[in-house]
Design a protein around this motif. Sequence first.
Motif, PDB file in Angstrom:
ATOM      1  N   UNK A 148       0.846  -1.206   0.000  1.00 35.24           N
ATOM      2  CA  UNK A 148       0.000   0.000   0.000  1.00 35.24           C
ATOM      3  C   UNK A 148       0.873   1.244   0.000  1.00 35.24           C
ATOM      4  N   UNK A 149       0.436   2.283  -0.749  1.00 38.11           N
ATOM      5  CA  UNK A 149       1.215   3.516  -0.749  1.00 38.11           C
ATOM      6  C   UNK A 149       1.326   4.067   0.669  1.00 38.11           C
ATOM      7  N   UNK A 150       2.401   4.742   0.919  1.00 38.64           N
ATOM      8  CA  UNK A 150       2.671   5.442   2.185  1.00 38.64           C
ATOM      9  C   UNK A 150       2.890   4.510   3.365  1.00 38.64           C
ATOM     10  N   UNK A 151       3.087   3.191   3.107  1.00 39.48           N
ATOM     11  CA  UNK A 151       3.422   2.346   4.262  1.00 39.48           C
ATOM     12  C   UNK A 151       4.928   2.217   4.335  1.00 39.48           C
ATOM     13  N   UNK A 152       5.482   2.726   5.410  1.00 41.66           N
ATOM     14  CA  UNK A 152       6.932   2.673   5.554  1.00 41.66           C
ATOM     15  C   UNK A 152       7.293   2.547   7.022  1.00 41.66           C
ATOM     16  N   UNK A 153       8.478   1.943   7.268  1.00 41.17           N
ATOM     17  CA  UNK A 153       8.970   1.907   8.650  1.00 41.17           C
ATOM     18  C   UNK A 153      10.206   2.791   8.775  1.00 41.17           C
ATOM     19  N   UNK A 154      10.534   3.463   7.657  1.00 37.98           N
ATOM     20  CA  UNK A 154      11.786   4.236   7.658  1.00 37.98           C
ATOM     21  C   UNK A 154      11.505   5.692   7.988  1.00 37.98           C
ATOM     22  N   UNK A 155      12.450   6.285   8.722  1.00 43.44           N
ATOM     23  CA  UNK A 155      12.254   7.666   9.161  1.00 43.44           C
ATOM     24  C   UNK A 155      12.090   8.601   7.961  1.00 43.44           C
ATOM     25  N   UNK A 156      12.881   8.342   6.911  1.00 45.46           N
ATOM     26  CA  UNK A 156      12.808   9.219   5.750  1.00 45.46           C
ATOM     27  C   UNK A 156      12.098   8.543   4.589  1.00 45.46           C
ATOM     28  N   UNK A 157      11.475   7.394   4.817  1.00 51.60           N
ATOM     29  CA  UNK A 157      10.842   6.646   3.717  1.00 51.60           C
ATOM     30  C   UNK A 157       9.536   7.290   3.286  1.00 51.60           C
ATOM     31  N   UNK A 158       9.188   7.039   2.013  1.00 48.50           N
ATOM     32  CA  UNK A 158       7.949   7.582   1.479  1.00 48.50           C
ATOM     33  C   UNK A 158       6.881   6.491   1.467  1.00 48.50           C
ATOM     34  N   UNK A 159       7.342   5.234   1.495  1.00 48.03           N
ATOM     35  CA  UNK A 159       6.388   4.136   1.435  1.00 48.03           C
ATOM     36  C   UNK A 159       5.740   4.001   0.065  1.00 48.03           C
TER      37      UNK A 159
END
Length: 527
Positions: free
Chosen positions: A471-482
Motif C-alpha cells: 500500500x502507498x505510504x506504508x513505511x517503517x523508515x524515518x525518511x521513507x515515502x512508502x
Amino acid sequence: MTSRVRRLAVMLGLFIGYVVLDRVSFMHEYSPVGITPWNPSPGLALAALVIYGLRLLPVVAAAALFADIVVRDMPVPLLPMITTTLVITVCYGAAAAVLRRRLTPGEGLWRQRDVFALMAVGALTSLVVAGLCVGIFVLTGELPRSVYSAAMARYWIGDMIGVAVVTPLLLVHRRLSVPDGRAAVEVVLQVAALAAVLIMAFGTGPGETYSLFYLLFLPLIWIAARFGIEGATLGTLGTQAGLVAAFVTVVDDSAAVTGFQFRMLVMAISTLFLGAAVSQRRRVEEILRRRRDEVAQYGRLSLAGEMAAALAHELNQPLLAIIAFTRAAQRLSAKPERAAEAMDKAVRQAERAGDILRTLREFIGTGGPRTAPHRVAALVKDALAVVAADCARRGVNVDAVLDRNLPLVHVDGVQVQQVLVNLVRNAAEAMDQAGGGGVVVAARRMDGAVELEVRDSGPGLAEEMMDRLFQPFSTTKATGMGMGLSICRTIVESHGGKLWLVEGGPRGCVFRFTLPTVPPSGEEEGE
Ligand code: ADP
C-alpha cells in the motif's frame, strides 16, 4: 530486395570486387609467380566471410582462380595454382570463423580488443598463407629455394596490409555517415593534409624527400582522434590509396615499395588502435550520461510519492461530490430531468478525478509502458550499476544468478530497471540495519515469462508491514515515502506481470516478479 536477390548481389559483388581489386593492385609483381606487395583482395574476402558467413567460401575460391587465370595470365601451372587457391580459401575461411566468434556481435570492429583480434588473426593467417604458397612455388620449381624468405616476406606484407587496410573499413561500413557542418570542413582539411604530405614526400620523384612519408602520422592521428575507429579506417585506406598512386607513378624500385608497405602497416595498426580507444571512450561517456538521466528519472519517481499525497487529498473532494450527486439522483428518480442533471454533475466530477490521476501518470513518465525486446542480463546489470555505490557504502554484496539462455523480455527497460533498483535498494537498506550481508538477484525461465527474484539475508519484514506492504505510504523508515513497492507493483502489472512477497521471515525477504517474453498484442516482434 528479396533475401535471395540480396544474396546473389553479395556473391556477385564479392566476385567482381575481388577480381577488380586484384587487377588494380597488380604491380611491382615478383616475377615469375606474380606476388604483389599490395594485395587487397584477401582483405575483401575476409571481411565478406566475417559479415556474411562461410557460405561465401566457394565464391572466394572461384574469384581467386579466375583472377589468377584472367588478370595474372596464369603465372604458374594449373596444379600449384589450384593448390594455392585451396590454401587461401581454407586459411581465410578459418580466420573468418574465428573472427565471427571474437568480434563484438552485431558491430564488427568496435572496441580495441576487436582491433587486436583482427590484427592478430590477420597476421597469423597471412603468415601461414604466405609460407605455404611460396613453399608450393618452391616445391613445384616455380621459384628457386634461395628466394624463399624474400618472396614470403613480400607475400605476407601484401596480404597483411590488405587485411589491415581493407577489412576494417568493410567491418565498420554500416556505421559510417556523411559528416555535415563543421565536421565536413574538418574532413576536407584532413584530406588536404594527407594529400599535401604525400605530395611533399613523393612529388619530386625518387630521393631524400621519401623520409617525409612519416609525417603521414600527423593527419592520421588527427583523423582518429576526431572521428574514432570509423575515421581511422577511412584515413588508413585513403593513405594506402595515395601510396599506391605513388608506387605506380614515382617509386620504381620494388624493394622500396615493400619497405613502404611495412611502414604503412605500422601506421595503419597504430591509427586503428587510437581510433578504437577514442570511440570506446566516447561510448563510455554516453553510457554515463544515459545513466545520469535514468537516476534523475528515478528521483522523479520518489518525488511522485510526495505528489501522490497531495493528489489523494485533491481526489477526496471530487469523490465526495460524486457520492452526493449520485445520492441526489437516486432521491430525484421521480423527477427525471433533475435526476439527469445530478448525474451529469456526477460524471463531470468523475472526469475531473480521472484528469488528476492522468497528471500523476504523466508525471511519472509512463502513459503505459513503451515495450521493446530486452536481454534480462543487460537489465539486471544496468540496474545493479545504479545501486552499486550505495550497496558498497553499506558493505552489502550483490550477486546476480541468471539462468543461461533466458529469452528476451518485452518490457519498458527503464521502468523494469526501476523495479529492480527499488527492490535491491530496499534489501540493502534492510541489511544495513542488520550489519551487512548479501543480496542475490536471480532469474529463471517460465512458460511465456521470465521470473526474477530479489533475495536478502536481512531481518525480514517488520510486524506492522505484513498486511500493508504494497500500500502507498506504508513505511517503517524515518525518511521513507512508502511508495517504492507500490510503484514497483504498478509497473510490473502494467506489463502484464505479477509482483509478490515470497518470504518475509527473520531469515530475510524474498520478492519475485514476472516479465512477459512475448510482445504485447498488436506489437511486432523485433530486435
Ligand atoms: P520505503 O522503502 O520508501 O519505505 P517501500 O514501499 O519500498 O517504501 O517499502 C515499504 C516498507 O517495506 C519499508 O519501509 C520496509 O519496512 C519494508 N521492506 C521493503 N523491503 C524490505 C526488505 N527487503 N526487508 C525488510 N523490510 C522491507
